[in-house]
Design a protein around this motif. Structure first.
Motif, short mmCIF file in Angstrom:
data_model
loop_
_atom_site.label_atom_id
_atom_site.label_comp_id
_atom_site.label_asym_id
_atom_site.label_seq_id
_atom_site.Cartn_x
_atom_site.Cartn_y
_atom_site.Cartn_z
N PHE A 92 1.17 -0.95 -0.14
CA PHE A 92 0.01 0.21 0.25
C PHE A 92 1.06 1.42 0.38
O PHE A 92 0.06 2.57 -0.43
CB PHE A 92 -0.54 -0.13 1.40
CG PHE A 92 -2.21 -1.35 1.30
CD1 PHE A 92 -3.64 -0.44 0.70
CD2 PHE A 92 -2.36 -2.20 1.32
CE1 PHE A 92 -4.00 -1.55 0.13
CE2 PHE A 92 -2.97 -3.16 1.50
CZ PHE A 92 -4.07 -2.70 0.63
N SER B 94 -7.58 -1.35 -2.96
CA SER B 94 -8.42 -1.32 -2.01
C SER B 94 -9.32 -1.08 -3.29
O SER B 94 -10.79 -1.31 -2.41
CB SER B 94 -8.01 -0.67 -1.30
OG SER B 94 -6.70 0.38 -1.41
N VAL C 19 -6.85 -8.16 2.94
CA VAL C 19 -7.73 -8.16 2.06
C VAL C 19 -8.88 -9.10 1.23
O VAL C 19 -9.58 -8.68 1.32
CB VAL C 19 -7.55 -6.92 1.05
CG1 VAL C 19 -8.05 -5.93 0.05
CG2 VAL C 19 -6.79 -4.72 1.12
#
Lengths: 553, 323
Positions: free
Chosen positions: B54, B140, B198
């Protein structure tokens, strides 16, 4: 009863047919399709490099699927040209391009992959068939230019061909084409056609790819405007394009071949040499010449792609060594084995002999899953990744859950006082509905994850989706029919205490036809007494209803 | 037979009963309390810890080391890229992972050689990955899109299947609880949020609903039109009757996940296996709790003024009733 048995047997036969069918398609894939009996592994299990590229376009511009497909074709061509075999290039999630390469790409390959495609039009100065590798090239047949020292005046001037360039051209091997370094726009260069069958000396750039406004396929017409039955590509230029195109066509139209040609160059190789038959002044050209519709479409697509050069940005680049890959695979399999053993032990502990049904059902599910994954791997190029393995292992639990839902339903019915046979059927009807809707929800989740995601998530969602589907198949075609058959053995029908379906242990209230024991003793105060009372009413009401309906169950 | 069976019998008959519905306000307050505590804890601890996927950066993994130690790893990297902020950790017994800020490809090649040198392994044993800063954001965003599409479709499916939007609402409430609690545990403990986490997080969606559907199916059956008794009592009995089933399915679902988690964490250290299974592990356990103590109480709350419908058709045609 005989009917029920034959139904049970029929379902099992269907299952055998299904498995045989899967074995059959796998066999044919192995035999004739170059498939394998083991699934192909993704790079994180096999070792290799995975590069995820995102297209970089001008602000606000959207990348269409068509452009992505074009980009994939171009990258594939580049990777193939670099000598890397077995590269897999796919689009994912509608905007990313994933390049998977076994082993490790060198810096040049990386650069090649990332470079944006460059399209340009250049006049052809000279052309010849490709040299055969390994053979000494024959000396040039063409006469050297009369005044080699003259300074070239324009892009199509033969004076660009110096003796050195001519010598280089004569010896040029198409394998030497370097698609990463595009020749300077104002210099001539030597290259080959994309299929490596012809070599060319090209003049400087006359029209840039960015000046292409549009390219469309249309039916070819003759000068009277009548359709000839062939296909053409209409090319529309803007910006500097029309002027450059006009100058070129004015100069080269009417010259002998190949001087009357200009080349559409993509990534430094010639897509196609095009002869100029008319002077095009307005930038609207029609390219004809015995195209099939497919070829015309291909050229139009490539020209359109040239109109919007997409560069690529590396979003992630992952190299996995073969050892790490093998380690990960081993860990995944080990986790699966441990998970399986735990589930089996727990099932046998909770459900006794029924636990063995769980084991057999999981075994069938495993066989179906393996065959399906292997088949998809052989035919669709699916590769099992670490996340995929995790999905398979986790699916063990979710698959076993369906059996538990079913068994608990049967137990509920037994507690209601039903015979095993009818408990099995009623329990199945209700449990299957629950299993169907639960699996539908899981399947929905898997499909959405698969459609909307990239990379690892896809592998995981894929195996989860497959196993959810197989879960339904197994519970309907194996677990339930097997229980039906087993319920006819005295071990189960007598409710042996190890059968997992012992009415006594389940506190069944049934005591023979339409007889019920006293309500469960209420020793825990008014509340539970009330519950117990109610519990009995349910059973009684059901039996009364069944009796009034004249039905046994 | 195991005592769980006899407990199951007692729960089935109502001899033993968890006051899920009667004490619904208590259960719901507990749920809200947990959420608030997790939210506060996450904020106090400093928010989520995002993985390199990320934030962007480079990662090197040296495998096949005889004795994994981080000695010298950071120095080897900083000799080549001084500003790269190397962070080295050991994974399992034979792997060292070094994460750095983004380095150029040339630097990466040099660092790999240097690390191979430091640990005395072949440079092929040094895995390298580079992650651009947009990768995580991209993933995401897709996850969020998937989540929204899923929620919309699944609430329609549930509303159609159960023929009441109230069950759909209650199921989604418990789903939201599962997701928030799982996220909260990540936040409060500071587990690294990676794309694999995730994935696990999104898989909770399917699992959590599976559990709730099983409970609600029984609730629907026990509250079918024409059933005798009070609506809320019958809901409570349904939850209790499915309790053993919920426990068994949860345990069986959790066992393989635990195996993946154990092996992943022990043998491979941080990575796909551990990250997927950790989120799922938390999610399944929370999911079991929520299907009993969130979904059912919310549903009871929504229907507290209702009564079981009268039979309007002939009994044999009634839906979801007994045969």
């Amino acid at each position: 009863m005989a009917k029920a048995r034959s139904r049970g047997a029929r379902a099992l036969i269907w299952l055998v047919v299904l498995i045989a069918g899967l074995v059959g398609v796998n066999f044919s894939a192995v035999q004739w399709g170059g498939g394998s009996w083991t699934p192909q592994l993704a790079l994180d299990l096999e070792g290799g490099t995975q590069i995820v590229l995102a297209p970089v376009v001008a602000e606000g511009a959207q990348v269409t699927q068509e452009q992505l497909d074009q980009a994939v074709a171009i990258i594939r061509q580049r990777v193939d040209a670099s000598g890397v075999s077995e590269a897999e290039i796919t689009t994912q999630g509608g905007r990313n391009i994933v390049v998977a390469i076994p082993g490790e790409p060198d810096a040049a390959t990386m650069q090649r992959i990332q470079a944006s495609a460059k399209m340009e039009f250049r006049p052809v100065l000279q052309s010849a068939a490709a040299n055969v590798p390994g053979e000494t090239p024959a000396p040039s047949e063409s006469t050297p230019p009369a005044e080699p020292a003259a300074t070239p005046e324009n892009a199509w001037d033969q004076a660009w061909i110096t003796p050195e360039l001519q010598a280089e051209f004569d010896a040029f091997q198409c394998a030497d084409v370097d698609t990463t370094t595009v020749a300077p726009a104002d210099e001539p260069f030597i290259t080959c056609s994309t299929d490596q069958t012809a070599r060319f000396i090209l003049g400087p750039v006359t029209v840039e790819g960015s000046d292409i406004a549009d390219a469309q396929v249309s039916a070819a017409t003759n000068s009277q405007g009548q359709a000839t039955g062939g296909w053409a590509v209409s090319l529309e230029l803007d910006g500097e394009g029309p002027a450059g195109f006009e100058a070129t066509t004015r100069a080269i139209t009417g010259l002998p071949e190949p001087q009357n040609q200009f080349a559409v160059v993509l990534d430094s190789t010639v897509l196609m040499p095009i002869s100029s038959n008319a002077i095009i002044t307005d930038g609207n050209a029609r390219i004809t010449g015995g195209f099939t519709q497919e070829a015309a479409q291909g050229l139009a697509d490539q020209l359109r792609f040239g109109a919007l050069p997409i560069g690529f940005e590396v979003q992630s680049n992952e190299t996995i060594s073969a050892t790490l890959g093998a380690d990960q695979l081993r860990a995944g399999l080990l986790a699966g084995l441990i998970g399986l053993i735990l589930v089996v032990v727990y099932s046998v502990f909770q459900y006794r002999a029924l636990g063995l049904v769980v084991v057999l059902s999981l075994g069938i599910a495993a066989i179906l899953t393996y065959l399906t994954v292997t088949f998809l791997s052989s035919t669709e190029g699916y590769r099992l990744s670490l996340a995929g393995v995790a999905g398979l292992v986790i699916a063990i639990g979710i698959t076993a859950d369906s059996f538990i839902v079913y068994f608990e339903r049967i137990r509920d019915e037994l507690r209601e006082g039903k015979h095993l046979t009818s408990a099995l059927e009623t329990g199945w009807k209700r449990a299957f509905r629950t299993i169907l809707v639960s699996d539908a929800v899981s399947f929905l989740a898997a499909v959405i994850l698969f459609l909307l995601s990239v990379g690892n998530v896809r592998g995981f969602a894929f195996t989860l989706g497959i196993t959810t589907f197989i879960d339904i198949v197994v519970v309907a075609l194996f677990t339930h029919p097997l229980l039906r058959l087993l319920s006819r053995t005295s071990f189960f029908s007598s409710g042996h205490r190890w059968s997992g379906l012992d009415p006594q242990a389940l506190g069944a209230v049934y005591r023979g036809r339409a007889k019920f024991r006293e309500p469960v003793a209420a020793g825990r105060g008014a509340r539970s007494a009330k519950e117990a009372q109610k519990r009995q009413t349910i059973a009684e009401r059901k039996s009364a209803m069944a009796a009034s309906n004249g039905k046994e169950d | 037979m195991a005592s769980l069976t006899s407990v199951g019998n007692e729960l089935y008959t109502g001899e033993r009963s968890l006051p899920v519905v009667a004490k619904r306000k208590l259960w719901l307050s507990i749920a809200v309390g947990i959420l608030i505590a997790l939210a506060l804890g996450t904020i106090i601890r400093g928010g989520f810890v995002f993985g390199i996927e990320f934030t962007g950066g480079s990662e090197f993994r040296v495998t096949g080391i005889s004795e994994a130690s981080t000695d010298g790893a950071a120095e080897a990297v900083e000799a080549i890229a001084p500003e790269a902020e190397a962070r080295a950790v050991t994974l399992g017994s034979d792997t060292v992972r070094v994460q750095t800020d983004a380095v150029s490809e040339e630097q990466a090649a040099e660092i790999r050689a240097a690390l191979a040198d430091t640990y005395g392994v072949d440079s092929g044993e040094v895995a390298f990955s580079f992650i651009g800063p947009s990768w995580g954001a991209d993933i995401s965003q897709q996850a969020l899109r998937a989540l929204v599409v899923f929620l919309v479709l699944v609430s329609i499916v549930l509303a159609v299947y159960f023929r009441t939007w109230k069950m759909s609402v209650a199921a989604l409430a418990s789903l939201a609880f599962d997701l928030l609690v799982t996220a909260g545990v990540y936040g409060i403990i500071g587990f690294e949020v990676t794309p694999a986490a995730v994935i696990g997080f999104l898989t909770i969606l399917g699992y959590s609903l599976y559990d709730t559907v099983v409970v609600f199916d029984k609730v629907r059956e026990n509250t079918a039109p024409g059933t005798s008794g009070e609506l809320l009592d019958n809901i409570n009995l349904a939850v209790n009757q499915t309790l053993v089933r919920s426990i068994n399915t949860s345990i069986v679902a959790t066992l393989p996940i635990a195996a993946v988690l154990f092996i992943g964490a022990l043998l491979l250290g941080a990575g796909t296996l551990r990250d997927i299974s950790l989120a799922l592990f938390i999610g399944t356990i929370v999911g079991t709790w929520s299907s009993i103590f969130v979904a059912a109480p919310v549903y009871a709350q929504l229907r507290q003024h209702d009564a079981i419908a009268e039979v309007t058709e002939k009994p044999r045609n009634e839906r979801g009733a007994v045969v």
